[in-house]
Motif scaffolding. Structure first.
Motif, PDB file in Angstrom:
ATOM      1  N   LYS A 224       0.837  -1.326  -0.007  1.00 26.48           N
ATOM      2  CA  LYS A 224      -0.124   0.032  -0.122  1.00 26.48           C
ATOM      3  C   LYS A 224       0.809   1.287  -0.108  1.00 26.48           C
ATOM      4  O   LYS A 224       0.575   2.237  -0.542  1.00 26.48           O
ATOM      5  CB  LYS A 224      -1.093  -0.103   1.317  1.00 26.48           C
ATOM      6  CG  LYS A 224      -1.968   1.371   1.327  1.00 26.48           C
ATOM      7  CD  LYS A 224      -2.781   1.212   2.419  1.00 26.48           C
ATOM      8  CE  LYS A 224      -3.781   2.371   2.588  1.00 26.48           C
ATOM      9  NZ  LYS A 224      -4.805   2.067   3.670  1.00 26.48           N
TER      10      LYS A 224
ATOM     11  N   PRO B 213      -1.574  13.312  -1.535  1.00 28.36           N
ATOM     12  CA  PRO B 213      -2.300  12.646  -0.485  1.00 28.36           C
ATOM     13  C   PRO B 213      -2.110  11.231  -0.475  1.00 28.36           C
ATOM     14  O   PRO B 213      -1.604  10.603  -1.278  1.00 28.36           O
ATOM     15  CB  PRO B 213      -3.898  12.823  -1.130  1.00 28.36           C
ATOM     16  CG  PRO B 213      -3.827  12.893  -2.504  1.00 28.36           C
ATOM     17  CD  PRO B 213      -2.290  13.728  -2.686  1.00 28.36           C
ATOM     18  N   GLU B 214      -2.384  10.733   0.876  1.00 32.30           N
ATOM     19  CA  GLU B 214      -2.005   9.226   1.165  1.00 32.30           C
ATOM     20  C   GLU B 214      -0.708   8.709   1.381  1.00 32.30           C
ATOM     21  O   GLU B 214      -0.379   7.743   2.111  1.00 32.30           O
ATOM     22  CB  GLU B 214      -2.745   8.335   0.160  1.00 32.30           C
ATOM     23  CG  GLU B 214      -4.237   8.519  -0.128  1.00 32.30           C
ATOM     24  CD  GLU B 214      -5.113   8.506   1.092  1.00 32.30           C
ATOM     25  OE1 GLU B 214      -4.674   7.612   2.107  1.00 32.30           O
ATOM     26  OE2 GLU B 214      -6.109   9.007   1.285  1.00 32.30           O
ATOM     27  N   ASN B 215       0.511   9.524   0.654  1.00 26.64           N
ATOM     28  CA  ASN B 215       1.676   9.286   0.900  1.00 26.64           C
ATOM     29  C   ASN B 215       2.343   9.541   2.221  1.00 26.64           C
ATOM     30  O   ASN B 215       1.730  10.579   2.800  1.00 26.64           O
ATOM     31  CB  ASN B 215       2.428   9.868  -0.094  1.00 26.64           C
ATOM     32  CG  ASN B 215       2.637   9.415  -1.713  1.00 26.64           C
ATOM     33  OD1 ASN B 215       1.902   8.315  -1.658  1.00 26.64           O
ATOM     34  ND2 ASN B 215       2.938  10.142  -2.480  1.00 26.64           N
TER      35      ASN B 215
ATOM     36  N   LEU C 107      -7.215  14.893   9.357  1.00 23.18           N
ATOM     37  CA  LEU C 107      -6.791  14.493   7.888  1.00 23.18           C
ATOM     38  C   LEU C 107      -5.177  14.440   8.008  1.00 23.18           C
ATOM     39  O   LEU C 107      -4.558  13.565   6.961  1.00 23.18           O
ATOM     40  CB  LEU C 107      -7.388  15.637   6.629  1.00 23.18           C
ATOM     41  CG  LEU C 107      -8.615  15.484   6.474  1.00 23.18           C
ATOM     42  CD1 LEU C 107      -8.870  16.463   5.213  1.00 23.18           C
ATOM     43  CD2 LEU C 107      -9.388  14.191   5.803  1.00 23.18           C
TER      44      LEU C 107
ATOM     45  N   GLN D 101      -2.521  12.949   9.596  1.00 21.49           N
ATOM     46  CA  GLN D 101      -2.127  11.681  10.581  1.00 21.49           C
ATOM     47  C   GLN D 101      -0.741  11.479  10.817  1.00 21.49           C
ATOM     48  O   GLN D 101       0.037  11.657   9.701  1.00 21.49           O
ATOM     49  CB  GLN D 101      -2.705  10.325   9.870  1.00 21.49           C
ATOM     50  CG  GLN D 101      -4.260  10.665   9.460  1.00 21.49           C
ATOM     51  CD  GLN D 101      -4.721   9.444   8.628  1.00 21.49           C
ATOM     52  OE1 GLN D 101      -3.829   8.517   8.054  1.00 21.49           O
ATOM     53  NE2 GLN D 101      -5.990   9.466   8.103  1.00 21.49           N
TER      54      GLN D 101
ATOM     55  N   ARG E 141       0.940  11.824   7.068  1.00 18.67           N
ATOM     56  CA  ARG E 141       0.314  11.541   6.088  1.00 18.67           C
ATOM     57  C   ARG E 141      -0.990  12.526   6.075  1.00 18.67           C
ATOM     58  O   ARG E 141      -1.504  12.485   7.086  1.00 18.67           O
ATOM     59  CB  ARG E 141       0.136  10.071   6.037  1.00 18.67           C
ATOM     60  CG  ARG E 141      -0.922   9.543   4.909  1.00 18.67           C
ATOM     61  CD  ARG E 141      -1.254   8.010   4.991  1.00 18.67           C
ATOM     62  NE  ARG E 141      -1.689   7.628   6.265  1.00 18.67           N
ATOM     63  CZ  ARG E 141      -1.527   6.658   6.880  1.00 18.67           C
ATOM     64  NH1 ARG E 141      -0.512   5.728   6.187  1.00 18.67           N
ATOM     65  NH2 ARG E 141      -1.662   6.033   8.104  1.00 18.67           N
TER      66      ARG E 141
ATOM     67  N   SER F 135      -4.677  12.154   4.821  1.00 20.70           N
ATOM     68  CA  SER F 135      -5.519  11.113   4.309  1.00 20.70           C
ATOM     69  C   SER F 135      -6.991  11.126   4.530  1.00 20.70           C
ATOM     70  O   SER F 135      -7.300  11.686   6.015  1.00 20.70           O
ATOM     71  CB  SER F 135      -5.065   9.659   4.680  1.00 20.70           C
ATOM     72  OG  SER F 135      -6.060   8.763   4.173  1.00 20.70           O
ATOM     73  N   SER F 136      -7.924  10.783   3.776  1.00 15.45           N
ATOM     74  CA  SER F 136      -9.469  11.055   4.285  1.00 15.45           C
ATOM     75  C   SER F 136      -9.777   9.827   4.841  1.00 15.45           C
ATOM     76  O   SER F 136     -11.070   9.763   5.229  1.00 15.45           O
ATOM     77  CB  SER F 136     -10.295  11.532   3.012  1.00 15.45           C
ATOM     78  OG  SER F 136      -9.998  10.465   1.881  1.00 15.45           O
ATOM     79  N   GLN F 137      -9.007   8.904   4.664  1.00 18.91           N
ATOM     80  CA  GLN F 137      -9.344   7.372   5.224  1.00 18.91           C
ATOM     81  C   GLN F 137      -8.806   7.396   6.640  1.00 18.91           C
ATOM     82  O   GLN F 137      -7.807   7.884   7.001  1.00 18.91           O
ATOM     83  CB  GLN F 137      -8.660   6.357   4.420  1.00 18.91           C
ATOM     84  CG  GLN F 137      -8.952   6.470   2.899  1.00 18.91           C
ATOM     85  CD  GLN F 137      -8.164   5.443   2.155  1.00 18.91           C
ATOM     86  OE1 GLN F 137      -7.729   4.293   2.946  1.00 18.91           O
ATOM     87  NE2 GLN F 137      -7.940   5.650   0.815  1.00 18.91           N
TER      88      GLN F 137
END
Length: 229
Positions: free
Chosen positions: A72, A170-172, A214, A216, A224, A226-228
């Motif tokens: 991931k 995002p996400e990285n 958002l 993290q 990071r 992230s919206s997750q």
């Protein structure tokens, strides 16, 4: 913000030649002689693009590309395979491993630079002058405005640049060192704890609209966006 490129090539002369040429094209370069070194550098900071030689000592570039795509953390890193193999079957095999592009040796630096530019353009959905919106949070880099449902959020210039970088990637997971180099600039001396101070300020500003979560914290790695959950 200069894109960061990791060159994974066991021949030092080729690595140095590519690094020198790309530095002149305004890229930051990292070097690795094998996949073990490459993995260590990736865990330290995620590159914007990977130049990966096929024939490497130990694990081959093809197998390493498959591993990167399976994880991931690294599955979205753009990869260009560098190889002396010219047969169509080899090209197909390389592309099937998950790489985004394939260039055969010997290659011209002009062609390589053009392919890198094109791949980075495809990989980055947001250009520097386009409005970015994630989870209802809207950033306009031209007007320097942050909006949530039409309401403006006030940020200092450093917090704005930090948020812009986060929303553009995002996400990285980004190490403090990468944030320093990308947001403050590589030629400026700033302590890594300064990043934490500005992260706290940014979170405080975003807490008004409940977007502070958002950003993290990734233990031992960095931060990071992230919206997750």
């Amino acid at each position: 913000m200069r894109p960061r490129i990791l060159i994974v090539e066991d021949e030092a002369a080729i690595r140095q030649m590519v690094c020198m040429a790309l530095s002149q094209e305004n890229y930051d370069c990292l070097e690795a002689a094998d996949t073990t070194q490459a993995q260590a550098k990736i865990l330290e900071m995620i590159p914007d693009l990977l130049l990966l030689d096929w024939m490497l000592p130990g694990l081959s570039g093809v197998e390493y590309a498959r591993r990167l795509r399976a994880e991931k953390l690294t599955r979205d890193i753009p990869i260009i395979m560098l190889t002396a193999r010219t047969e169509e079957e080899d090209k197909v095999r390389g592309l099937q491993s998950g790489v985004d592009d394939y260039i055969t040796k010997p290659f011209s630096m002009r062609e390589l630079a053009a392919r890198i530019k094109a791949l980075l353009r495809r990989a980055a959905p947001h250009s520097d002058d386009k409005t970015i919106e994630i989870a209802g949070l809207q950033l306009d880099p031209v007007t320097h405005r942050i909006l949530v449902h039409g309401e403006s959020i006030k940020l200092g210039p450093t917090e704005f640049r930090l948020l812009h970088f986060f929303m553009s990637h995002p996400e990285n997971v980004h190490s403090r060192e990468r944030l320093l180099n990308s947001v403050w600039g590589g030629g400026v001396y700033v302590e890594e704890r300064t990043v934490d101070v500005h992260i706290r300020r940014l979170r405080k500003a975003l807490a008004v609209s409940r977007h502070d979560d958002l950003i993290q914290t990734v233990r031992t790695a960095g931060y990071r966006f992230s919206s997750q959950k």
